[in-house]
Design a protein around this motif. Sequence first.
Motif, short mmCIF file in Angstrom:
data_model
loop_
_atom_site.label_atom_id
_atom_site.label_comp_id
_atom_site.label_asym_id
_atom_site.label_seq_id
_atom_site.Cartn_x
_atom_site.Cartn_y
_atom_site.Cartn_z
N LEU A 56 0.85 -1.18 0.00
CA LEU A 56 0.00 0.00 0.00
C LEU A 56 0.89 1.24 0.00
O LEU A 56 2.01 1.21 0.49
CB LEU A 56 -0.89 0.02 1.23
CG LEU A 56 -1.89 -1.12 1.37
CD1 LEU A 56 -2.69 -0.98 2.66
CD2 LEU A 56 -2.81 -1.17 0.17
N TYR A 57 0.37 2.30 -0.56
CA TYR A 57 1.14 3.53 -0.61
C TYR A 57 0.69 4.49 0.50
O TYR A 57 -0.46 4.88 0.55
CB TYR A 57 0.99 4.18 -2.00
CG TYR A 57 2.18 5.02 -2.26
CD1 TYR A 57 3.26 4.53 -2.98
CD2 TYR A 57 2.27 6.29 -1.70
CE1 TYR A 57 4.40 5.29 -3.15
CE2 TYR A 57 3.40 7.04 -1.86
CZ TYR A 57 4.46 6.54 -2.58
OH TYR A 57 5.58 7.29 -2.74
N VAL B 244 -5.89 10.63 -4.43
CA VAL B 244 -6.47 9.56 -5.25
C VAL B 244 -5.72 9.52 -6.59
O VAL B 244 -5.26 8.46 -7.02
CB VAL B 244 -7.99 9.81 -5.48
CG1 VAL B 244 -8.55 8.82 -6.51
CG2 VAL B 244 -8.75 9.72 -4.16
N GLN B 245 -5.56 10.67 -7.21
CA GLN B 245 -4.85 10.80 -8.48
C GLN B 245 -3.42 10.29 -8.39
O GLN B 245 -2.91 9.67 -9.30
CB GLN B 245 -4.77 12.27 -8.90
CG GLN B 245 -6.09 12.88 -9.31
CD GLN B 245 -6.38 12.57 -10.77
OE1 GLN B 245 -5.54 12.83 -11.61
NE2 GLN B 245 -7.56 12.01 -11.04
N GLY C 286 -2.28 8.07 -6.50
CA GLY C 286 -2.16 6.64 -6.17
C GLY C 286 -1.87 6.36 -4.71
O GLY C 286 -1.34 5.31 -4.37
N ASP D 127 -2.78 5.22 -1.04
CA ASP D 127 -3.79 4.35 -0.42
C ASP D 127 -4.18 4.82 0.97
O ASP D 127 -5.31 4.68 1.38
CB ASP D 127 -3.26 2.91 -0.31
CG ASP D 127 -2.93 2.33 -1.67
OD1 ASP D 127 -3.87 2.14 -2.45
OD2 ASP D 127 -1.73 2.11 -1.94
N THR E 201 -13.45 6.13 -2.21
CA THR E 201 -12.25 6.20 -3.06
C THR E 201 -11.24 5.16 -2.57
O THR E 201 -11.47 4.49 -1.56
CB THR E 201 -11.57 7.59 -2.99
OG1 THR E 201 -10.90 7.72 -1.73
CG2 THR E 201 -12.58 8.72 -3.12
N ARG E 202 -10.09 5.09 -3.24
CA ARG E 202 -9.04 4.17 -2.82
C ARG E 202 -8.34 4.65 -1.55
O ARG E 202 -7.62 3.91 -0.91
CB ARG E 202 -7.99 4.03 -3.92
CG ARG E 202 -7.23 5.32 -4.20
CD ARG E 202 -6.16 5.15 -5.25
NE ARG E 202 -5.03 4.39 -4.74
CZ ARG E 202 -4.19 3.70 -5.52
NH1 ARG E 202 -4.38 3.66 -6.83
NH2 ARG E 202 -3.18 3.06 -5.00
N VAL E 203 -8.55 5.93 -1.21
CA VAL E 203 -7.80 6.52 -0.10
C VAL E 203 -8.45 6.24 1.24
O VAL E 203 -9.63 6.52 1.45
CB VAL E 203 -7.66 8.05 -0.30
CG1 VAL E 203 -7.14 8.73 0.96
CG2 VAL E 203 -6.74 8.36 -1.47
N GLY E 204 -7.66 5.67 2.14
CA GLY E 204 -8.09 5.56 3.53
C GLY E 204 -7.54 6.77 4.27
O GLY E 204 -6.34 7.04 4.22
N GLU F 268 -1.98 -5.12 4.11
CA GLU F 268 -2.22 -6.25 3.22
C GLU F 268 -0.95 -6.84 2.63
O GLU F 268 -0.94 -7.94 2.14
CB GLU F 268 -3.17 -5.83 2.09
CG GLU F 268 -4.59 -5.68 2.60
CD GLU F 268 -5.40 -4.73 1.76
OE1 GLU F 268 -4.97 -4.44 0.64
OE2 GLU F 268 -6.45 -4.28 2.25
#
Length: 290
Positions: A3-4, A28-29, A31, A33, A56-59, A283
């Motif tokens: 994860l990033y 989000v753009q 990438g 996480d 979105t993908r962002v937590g 993860e």
Amino acid sequence: MGLYYDLHTHSTASDGTLPPGELVRCAVQAGVDVLALTDHDTTAGIGVAAEAAQGTRVGLVAGVEVSVTWRGRVIHIVGLHVDPACAELQQGLCEIRNFRAWRAEEIGRRLQKEGIPGAYEGAKAYACGAIIGRTHFARYLVERGYARDLREVFKRYLVRNKPGHVPGQWARLEQALAWIHGAGGLAVIAHPARYGLNPARLRELLGAFAECGGVGLEVVSGSHSRDDYYTMARYARQFDLLASSGSDYHGPDNPWIELGRLPGLPPGCTPIWYSDRWPLTVESPPRFIA
Ligand code: AMP
Ligand code: MN
Ligand code: MN
Ligand code: MN
């Protein structure tokens, strides 16, 4: 792929230039996480940022960067996963903001004496109703042609022994950590290589910090050199601190720091997101510097 993580960023709630929702959209753009919003001495942007992160993908990690005075120096302590509803935290941050508000007026008065009129009003306009920091003064002074860029304003006007410098007492280290812990958060020393501490002083700081229950050291920071990553990774291991990673992003007009463009942690670090107090699931393993 891991994860990033970008665990240190600012919005217009303090001295960033992007509103919190916009910052999340940029993350989000880019990438990212896991994004921590860590505005200076306020959690005012967290609600909007959390909303923008929904779906979105962002937590989003609720964070804050607390201004501390330790041994006469200003040190920044990042709190991660703090509960913004915590009264103790909010009371503490409110006290710091009161000092900030007074300091802003005082900076304005001192610059006025130096022949720079209207700086307080100018900085206030840049802050757009949020708390005023030195960055807002710097933007105004650049706009008015007193310096070419923010760095030059700091160097010429806003640091110790310069006309717009206002000394003062921020939070004590123990206080800042008590607020962060009271709010259920993890405390991290922000950009440790930036303070100009000699090794003995840095060890003293790390010892005092760990003694107060601090757990993290920002090993990778947008304001660290590659050498700093390795030096700080060694300190993290020696003091049994978890390694954090954050850009200290303040917006797109700050060309030397980008959102979500951080290298992995050096080998041998334990990432702070591996802490059993880290609420999000991990993860996959961290990435390492190639
Ligand atoms: P303050 O908390 O209001 O005293 O301002 C501290 C902020 O000023 C930091 O978080 C940075 O955003 C900014 N800052 C400090 N030093 C510099 C510098 N040399 N160049 C540009 N920005 C700086
Ligand atoms: Mn800042
Ligand atoms: Mn800082
Ligand atoms: Mn910061």
